[in-house]
Design an enzyme around this catalytic site. Structure first.
Site, short mmCIF file in Angstrom:
data_model
loop_
_atom_site.label_atom_id
_atom_site.label_comp_id
_atom_site.label_asym_id
_atom_site.label_seq_id
_atom_site.Cartn_x
_atom_site.Cartn_y
_atom_site.Cartn_z
N CYS A 30 -2.05 -4.97 -5.54
CA CYS A 30 -2.54 -6.19 -4.91
C CYS A 30 -1.48 -7.30 -4.96
O CYS A 30 -0.59 -7.29 -5.83
CB CYS A 30 -3.78 -6.70 -5.64
N GLU B 75 0.83 -1.21 0.00
CA GLU B 75 0.00 0.00 0.00
C GLU B 75 0.87 1.26 0.00
O GLU B 75 2.09 1.19 0.17
CB GLU B 75 -0.93 -0.03 1.22
N CYS C 94 -9.81 -8.93 -6.82
CA CYS C 94 -10.49 -7.75 -7.35
C CYS C 94 -10.56 -7.83 -8.88
O CYS C 94 -9.86 -8.63 -9.52
CB CYS C 94 -9.78 -6.48 -6.89
N GLU D 46 -1.72 -10.47 -5.88
CA GLU D 46 -1.68 -11.34 -7.06
C GLU D 46 -1.02 -10.66 -8.25
O GLU D 46 -0.24 -11.25 -8.98
CB GLU D 46 -3.02 -11.91 -7.45
N1 THU Z 1 -6.04 -6.67 -2.14
C1 THU Z 1 -5.25 -7.61 -2.73
O1 THU Z 1 -4.04 -7.67 -2.46
N2 THU Z 1 -5.81 -8.47 -3.61
C2 THU Z 1 -7.13 -8.44 -3.97
O2 THU Z 1 -7.54 -9.12 -4.90
C3 THU Z 1 -8.07 -7.61 -3.21
C4 THU Z 1 -7.45 -6.51 -2.43
C5 THU Z 1 -5.44 -5.72 -1.20
C6 THU Z 1 -5.36 -4.31 -1.71
C7 THU Z 1 -5.35 -3.52 -0.43
O3 THU Z 1 -4.01 -3.40 0.01
C8 THU Z 1 -6.10 -4.39 0.57
O4 THU Z 1 -6.19 -5.68 -0.02
C9 THU Z 1 -7.48 -3.88 0.91
O5 THU Z 1 -8.21 -3.61 -0.24
#
Ligand code: THU
Length: 131
Positions: A57, A48, A90, A59
């Protein structure tokens, strides 16, 4: 076909990668482990940023890492989120996964593991390659 041994290892690696998550804003740690066709495993964690939209993210992080090392053929990815139930990827990550064809997607929750696939997660993906 993904063997039981490969699946178990990928789940362990995704949980290991999750420990490297940098998620001070959401406190939602995610780890991913991506198995290439030739047997290598690439890890990813969500990273983040204070400018929230710059977050990547887990993945996508794993996929971009593998591609950066010259790998484009994947057998499976395991994704470990922070919930009891499996965390569905996502939309952006689903689109990125489709770029590299069909492979297994293992969603790892604390109480449940769900096995699905790229095409099941995103049918009718946007594609510039044409038929
Ligand atoms: N996040 C992921 O790493 N992968 C996903 O497919 C969904 C969301 C992370 C992004 C962010 O740092 C946290 O989860 C909350 O949204």
């Amino acid at each position: 076909m993904l063997t039981k041994k490969e699946k178990k290892l990928l789940i362990e690696k995704a949980l290991e990668a999750r420990k490297n998550s940098y998620s001070p804003y959401s406190n939602f740690a995610v780890g991913a482990a991506l198995l290439t066709e030739d047997g290598e495993i690439f890890l990813g964690a969500n990273v983040e940023n204070a400018s929230l939209g710059l977050t990547i993210c887990a993945e996508r992080s794993a996929i971009f890492s593998a591609v950066s090392y010259g790998k484009r053929k994947f057998k499976a990815i395991a994704i470990a989120g922070s919930q009891e139930s499996p965390t569905p990827p996502c939309g952006a990550c689903r689109q990125v996964m489709t770029e590299f064809g069909e492979f297994a997607v293992i969603l790892v929750g604390q109480n449940e593991i769900l096995e699905t696939s790229v095409s099941e997660l995103l049918p009718l993906q946007f594609d510039l390659k044409g038929e």
